[in-house]
Design an enzyme around this catalytic site. Sequence first.
Site, mmCIF file in Angstrom:
data_model
loop_
_atom_site.group_PDB
_atom_site.id
_atom_site.type_symbol
_atom_site.label_atom_id
_atom_site.label_comp_id
_atom_site.label_asym_id
_atom_site.label_seq_id
_atom_site.Cartn_x
_atom_site.Cartn_y
_atom_site.Cartn_z
ATOM 1 N N LYS A 113 0.823 -1.205 0.000
ATOM 2 C CA LYS A 113 0.000 0.000 0.000
ATOM 3 C C LYS A 113 0.854 1.251 0.000
ATOM 4 O O LYS A 113 0.472 2.258 -0.578
ATOM 5 C CB LYS A 113 -0.967 0.014 1.190
ATOM 6 C CG LYS A 113 -2.119 -0.947 0.998
ATOM 7 C CD LYS A 113 -3.329 -0.571 1.841
ATOM 8 C CE LYS A 113 -4.485 -1.518 1.539
ATOM 9 N NZ LYS A 113 -5.582 -1.406 2.508
ATOM 10 N N LYS A 195 -5.785 -11.492 -7.790
ATOM 11 C CA LYS A 195 -7.029 -11.685 -7.075
ATOM 12 C C LYS A 195 -8.095 -10.691 -7.543
ATOM 13 O O LYS A 195 -7.785 -9.538 -7.809
ATOM 14 C CB LYS A 195 -6.739 -11.436 -5.585
ATOM 15 C CG LYS A 195 -7.426 -12.399 -4.669
ATOM 16 C CD LYS A 195 -6.944 -12.191 -3.238
ATOM 17 C CE LYS A 195 -8.132 -12.065 -2.326
ATOM 18 N NZ LYS A 195 -7.789 -12.013 -0.919
ATOM 19 N N LYS A 198 -11.749 -4.926 -5.751
ATOM 20 C CA LYS A 198 -12.575 -3.763 -6.084
ATOM 21 C C LYS A 198 -11.738 -2.624 -6.643
ATOM 22 O O LYS A 198 -12.242 -1.714 -7.253
ATOM 23 C CB LYS A 198 -13.409 -3.302 -4.892
ATOM 24 C CG LYS A 198 -12.697 -3.223 -3.580
ATOM 25 C CD LYS A 198 -13.705 -3.233 -2.423
ATOM 26 C CE LYS A 198 -13.022 -3.720 -1.152
ATOM 27 N NZ LYS A 198 -13.934 -4.179 -0.130
#
Length: 330
Positions: A113, A195, A198
């Site tokens: 992140k 994966k 969203k």
Amino acid sequence: MEKKVILSGIQATGDLHLGNYIGAMKNFVKMQEDYDCYYMIANLHALTVRRNPNELKQNALKVLATYIAVGIDPDKSTIFLQSQVHEHAELGWVLDCYTYMGELSRMTQYKDKSSKHADNINAGLFTYPSLMAGDILLYQADLVPTGEDQKQHVELTRDIAERFNKLYGETFKIPEPYIPKIGARIMGLQDPTSKMSKSSTLPNDTILLIDTPEEILKKVKKAVTDSEGIVKYDEKNKPGISNLMEIYGIINNKTMEEIEKEFEGEGYGTFKVAVAESIIKELDPFRKKYNELMANPKNLEEIYNKGAKKAQEVASKTLKDVYDKIGIIR
Ligand code: TRP
């Protein structure tokens, strides 16, 4: 005998997708029969990335409505917003003081992140796992069902809990990560090597639970496959087809061999339509229920207020014990 305790959380970051449903929520529904379940909407965790305030509020409601619409019963399980139980923020701070910088800097999600949001590497992103440890330890959870990507955080939670117990005596139950074998990795339809997410930037990569039947059919038809034209499970060489087979298998309770037999001699076109139809059929009742719930915010408010009360009864006991042990006046 007392039921074992389960706690899991989903970040309040918008519309949930088929990967969340198959990998997590479908199991949440099953587990509520045999366990004492706490399902949390992690809206405080969502602050580690800059959010629009109205969207953040709305997203918390969307996740709540999704939990209920997939079949989690607020009378059986405790569904609550992390922000409504102030003990989370409090224990999170305490645990910050029992977590080492070295441990936090080894977290894969933090590394990921912080490279993705290089302009906003805030302290919350760094201490995210201690807040999560607090979420889990407040409820004395035995098991934490999550995706593979959260396993490292649960392991850190165990280390923190053991450290605390050693210093102050038995305080926290040591939780186990619980990662379902099947369905834990539903991949993107356009990039079947990563994966389903969203935050994917590829169009048609992600099937949202609120997608219409037309959208689902379109996305599945466009899914990336290979040129072999045989419905066969081979994760390495045929990741696209294998992913569609997993989705089909989980929804219809079929093994990969059974699916291979079923579509022997058929092309990808026929197979894709069958996959799309299964998804549509599975999600149809969900979408209706979800839309009903979202149309009635008063009802949702009642549900989350009730959930917060139930959660707080347990969380406040643990926090009191912690404060007493470390010498914090309440
Ligand atoms: N970090 C989790 C995720 O991103 C969400 C989460 C927050 C969570 N607190 C939790 C999951 C406690 C399990 C237990 O998916």
